[in-house]
Motif scaffolding. Sequence first.
Motif, PDB file in Angstrom:
ATOM      1  N   PRO A  59      -1.033  19.003   4.037  1.00 56.37           N
ATOM      2  CA  PRO A  59      -0.091  18.615   3.605  1.00 56.37           C
ATOM      3  C   PRO A  59      -0.829  18.250   1.652  1.00 56.37           C
ATOM      4  O   PRO A  59      -2.163  18.932   1.561  1.00 56.37           O
ATOM      5  CB  PRO A  59      -1.183  17.182   3.716  1.00 56.37           C
ATOM      6  N   ASP A  60      -0.281  18.048   0.889  1.00 56.47           N
ATOM      7  CA  ASP A  60      -0.940  17.474  -0.168  1.00 56.47           C
ATOM      8  C   ASP A  60      -1.057  15.972  -0.412  1.00 56.47           C
ATOM      9  O   ASP A  60      -2.099  15.610  -0.792  1.00 56.47           O
ATOM     10  CB  ASP A  60       0.163  17.814  -1.564  1.00 56.47           C
ATOM     11  N   GLY A  61       0.009  15.017  -0.116  1.00 54.89           N
ATOM     12  CA  GLY A  61      -0.350  13.861   0.159  1.00 54.89           C
ATOM     13  C   GLY A  61       0.636  13.212   0.510  1.00 54.89           C
ATOM     14  O   GLY A  61       2.594  13.352   0.197  1.00 54.89           O
ATOM     15  N   PHE A  62       0.775  12.150   0.779  1.00 55.07           N
ATOM     16  CA  PHE A  62       2.307  11.010   0.524  1.00 55.07           C
ATOM     17  C   PHE A  62       1.761   9.269   0.477  1.00 55.07           C
ATOM     18  O   PHE A  62       0.968   9.121  -0.165  1.00 55.07           O
ATOM     19  CB  PHE A  62       3.174  10.895   1.844  1.00 55.07           C
ATOM     20  N   ASP A  63       3.221   8.756  -0.024  1.00 52.52           N
ATOM     21  CA  ASP A  63       3.202   7.957  -0.521  1.00 52.52           C
ATOM     22  C   ASP A  63       4.137   6.575   0.323  1.00 52.52           C
ATOM     23  O   ASP A  63       5.525   7.169   0.603  1.00 52.52           O
ATOM     24  CB  ASP A  63       3.888   7.408  -2.328  1.00 52.52           C
ATOM     25  N   ILE A  64       3.650   5.769   0.174  1.00 53.22           N
ATOM     26  CA  ILE A  64       4.555   4.633   1.038  1.00 53.22           C
ATOM     27  C   ILE A  64       4.634   3.317   0.401  1.00 53.22           C
ATOM     28  O   ILE A  64       3.575   2.713  -0.531  1.00 53.22           O
ATOM     29  CB  ILE A  64       4.002   4.252   2.399  1.00 53.22           C
ATOM     30  N   SER A  65       6.297   3.299  -0.018  1.00 54.70           N
ATOM     31  CA  SER A  65       6.784   1.841  -1.389  1.00 54.70           C
ATOM     32  C   SER A  65       6.997   0.892  -0.168  1.00 54.70           C
ATOM     33  O   SER A  65       8.211   1.407  -0.265  1.00 54.70           O
ATOM     34  CB  SER A  65       6.932   1.832  -2.435  1.00 54.70           C
ATOM     35  N   LEU A  66       6.350  -0.099  -1.054  1.00 57.34           N
ATOM     36  CA  LEU A  66       7.596  -1.380  -0.753  1.00 57.34           C
ATOM     37  C   LEU A  66       7.777  -1.907  -2.475  1.00 57.34           C
ATOM     38  O   LEU A  66       7.054  -2.093  -2.861  1.00 57.34           O
ATOM     39  CB  LEU A  66       6.811  -2.560   0.477  1.00 57.34           C
ATOM     40  N   LEU A  75       3.803  -2.941  -3.033  1.00 56.32           N
ATOM     41  CA  LEU A  75       2.776  -2.386  -2.680  1.00 56.32           C
ATOM     42  C   LEU A  75       3.471  -0.794  -2.181  1.00 56.32           C
ATOM     43  O   LEU A  75       4.574  -0.499  -2.622  1.00 56.32           O
ATOM     44  CB  LEU A  75       2.221  -2.391  -1.459  1.00 56.32           C
ATOM     45  N   GLU A  76       2.261   0.107  -3.054  1.00 58.27           N
ATOM     46  CA  GLU A  76       1.936   1.616  -3.075  1.00 58.27           C
ATOM     47  C   GLU A  76       0.832   2.305  -2.642  1.00 58.27           C
ATOM     48  O   GLU A  76      -0.480   1.470  -2.821  1.00 58.27           O
ATOM     49  CB  GLU A  76       2.748   2.547  -4.241  1.00 58.27           C
ATOM     50  N   VAL A  77       0.968   2.459  -1.393  1.00 52.93           N
ATOM     51  CA  VAL A  77      -0.375   3.190  -1.057  1.00 52.93           C
ATOM     52  C   VAL A  77       0.268   5.163  -1.103  1.00 52.93           C
ATOM     53  O   VAL A  77       0.872   5.508  -0.533  1.00 52.93           O
ATOM     54  CB  VAL A  77       0.330   3.063   0.346  1.00 52.93           C
ATOM     55  N   SER A  78      -0.826   5.592  -1.642  1.00 54.67           N
ATOM     56  CA  SER A  78      -1.066   6.551  -1.851  1.00 54.67           C
ATOM     57  C   SER A  78      -2.293   7.293  -1.128  1.00 54.67           C
ATOM     58  O   SER A  78      -2.591   6.962  -1.573  1.00 54.67           O
ATOM     59  CB  SER A  78      -0.676   6.861  -3.323  1.00 54.67           C
ATOM     60  N   ALA A  79      -1.609   8.512  -0.186  1.00 57.55           N
ATOM     61  CA  ALA A  79      -2.880   9.188   0.853  1.00 57.55           C
ATOM     62  C   ALA A  79      -2.642  10.362  -0.556  1.00 57.55           C
ATOM     63  O   ALA A  79      -1.953  11.087  -0.622  1.00 57.55           O
ATOM     64  CB  ALA A  79      -2.638   8.917   1.865  1.00 57.55           C
ATOM     65  N   GLN A 151      10.469   2.788   0.522  1.00 63.19           N
ATOM     66  CA  GLN A 151      10.567   4.473   0.046  1.00 63.19           C
ATOM     67  C   GLN A 151       9.228   4.820   1.125  1.00 63.19           C
ATOM     68  O   GLN A 151       8.253   4.647   0.479  1.00 63.19           O
ATOM     69  CB  GLN A 151      10.453   4.485  -0.791  1.00 63.19           C
ATOM     70  N   ILE A 152       9.295   6.555   1.737  1.00 56.96           N
ATOM     71  CA  ILE A 152       8.363   7.309   1.795  1.00 56.96           C
ATOM     72  C   ILE A 152       9.255   8.588   1.488  1.00 56.96           C
ATOM     73  O   ILE A 152       9.939   8.618   1.712  1.00 56.96           O
ATOM     74  CB  ILE A 152       8.168   6.912   3.462  1.00 56.96           C
TER      75      ILE A 152
END
Length: 162
Positions: A59-66, A75-79, A151-152
């Motif tokens: 993995p590079d990363g991922f984003d989960i946004s409300l 809310l945007e969560v970025s791993a 959004q994911i």
Amino acid sequence: MHRSAAPNRKLDSSFGEPAFASPSKDEQQLLAVPFCGSIRGGMRPGKKITIMGIVDPEPDGFDISLTCGCDDVALEVSARFEDRQLLRNAHVSGSWGEEEMAIPFFPFLAGQPFRLEIHCEHQSFRVLLDGQPLFDFCHRVRSLTSIDTIQISGSLSLTKLN
């Protein structure tokens, strides 16, 4: 999360109460990443979204946004795997706020499944990973019911949304 404008937002799927109702037919296609779906009725205190997935093997990363439709990001969560950070932010009235990054540990492992829960409370979102509290994010969007889209995207596969 260093964006100058809100990302292009487009709805592909619509789901029912409580937050989502994952149809059994063609579920894999509906949960394809990048994913964009509606949160019927928007968020409110007591509402919970559960995201189950598997992190990609490299993995590079991922984003989960409300988000509020195509406008504000509540809310945007970025791993971010390279620097083992879990960043949180919001995009309100045309600008990104102060990024939050403090967490006790980086919780995601390459190739491993996870269950992320986002609980909407009166003052904040409480986020749990595999049943353990991960962080709280104070609401920056005033109208919780306007938060109507999830959004994911990134280096993960979705297995279930509730």
